[in-house]
Design an enzyme around this catalytic site. Structure first.
Site, PDB file in Angstrom:
ATOM      1  N   ASP A  76     -17.247 -24.206 -22.153  1.00 20.56           N
ATOM      2  CA  ASP A  76     -17.456 -23.805 -23.541  1.00 20.56           C
ATOM      3  C   ASP A  76     -16.256 -24.157 -24.410  1.00 20.56           C
ATOM      4  OD1 ASP A  76     -19.921 -22.728 -22.890  1.00 20.56           O
ATOM      5  OD2 ASP A  76     -19.109 -20.726 -22.512  1.00 20.56           O
TER       6      ASP A  76
ATOM      7  N   TYR B 178     -13.184 -20.499 -10.894  1.00 22.75           N
ATOM      8  CA  TYR B 178     -12.625 -20.250 -12.223  1.00 22.75           C
ATOM      9  C   TYR B 178     -11.481 -19.250 -12.139  1.00 22.75           C
ATOM     10  CZ  TYR B 178     -16.215 -22.708 -14.918  1.00 22.75           C
ATOM     11  OH  TYR B 178     -17.023 -23.669 -15.483  1.00 22.75           O
TER      12      TYR B 178
END
Length: 248
Positions: A52, A110
């Site tokens: 994003d 992540y």
């Protein structure tokens, strides 16, 4: 034609995300500009993920097919000469013809960075979320373990997810942990796939536990509810990094 697999690191601050979008400059568009300058053509690139806007990467993987005389070991240096300083090619190698950086990925890891202090750092404020109140990382770790396994993660999915619209919200988290390094708190998650904003919501939920506003024992109930409102807040994108991608 060879199939090249590249490892990238990038600062996502000035980009609308990896994927090419009409509303701003993307990492993919900028990378392809550099690729065209080196190769004289603009091959289609396949990224391992769609990060994003504002999200960073330490080990983003992408592949493309090209015919070039540049030795694979010299490709990173050649490309970096034509890329802005916030995008770097770290490594390159040749992979089988049918390899796809996204579909071949086994798991992705992540990292979410939190600066747990009432005072910002003057050096890396763009790369963490600051939480002033002292977080209990032991409780956060207890809660993190409750996320491990195959679950329906709809409660950790932001509105507007195409996966949620199709009822495809089951994912498998293989590792989830929290580590404190002084004032820095790092949340690491490894999974076979992710929903829209899933890691940022997971990190926000763990912060609620660390702040004492939620108990670790609440996690299974939150997942079972499939209710986004029962989970924690969505933390800002600037603290999130795609750390690594693992292939079989």
């Amino acid at each position: 034609m060879q199939n090249f697999l590249l490892t990238l690191a990038y600062d996502g601050t000035n980009y609308c995300g990896f994927q090419v979008q009409p509303n701003g400059r993307s990492v993919a568009q900028t990378f392809q500009d550099g690729l065209e300058a080196v190769l004289g053509c603009r091959p289609d690139i396949k990224g391992c993920s769609r990060t994003d806007a504002g999200v960073h990467a330490l080990g983003f993987m992408l592949n493309f097919h090209a015919d070039t005389r540049i030795p694979v070991e010299k490709l990173p240096l050649a490309l970096n000469q034509h890329l802005p300083p916030d995008i770097r090619v770290l490594a390159a190698r040749v992979v089988p013809e049918d390899f796809h950086a996204r579909y071949a990925a086994h798991t992705k890891t992540y990292l979410y960075r939190i600066h747990n202090s009432p005072i910002d750092s003057p050096f890396d404020e763009k790369y963490y979320t600051r939480v002033p109140r002292r977080l209990d990382t032991a409780k956060m770790n207890t809660a993190a373990r409750r996320f491990v396994g195959k679950h329906d993660f709809l409660a950790l999915c932001a509105a507007g997810s195409s996966a949620a619209a199709h009822g495809d919200t089951v994912r498998t988290i293989t590792a989830c942990g929290v580590e404190r390094k002084g004032d820095e708190v790092e949340i690491t998650v490894t999974a076979d796939g992710y929903l829209y904003n899933m890691v940022r919501i997971l990190a926000g939920t763990l912060c609620e536990v660390g702040a004492g506003r939620m108990q670790p024992e609440a996690i299974p109930g939150i997942l079972a509810s499939r209710d986004r409102h029962k989970a924690g807040p969505t933390l800002p994108a600037k603290g999130l990094f795609l750390k690594s991608v693992e292939y079989d």
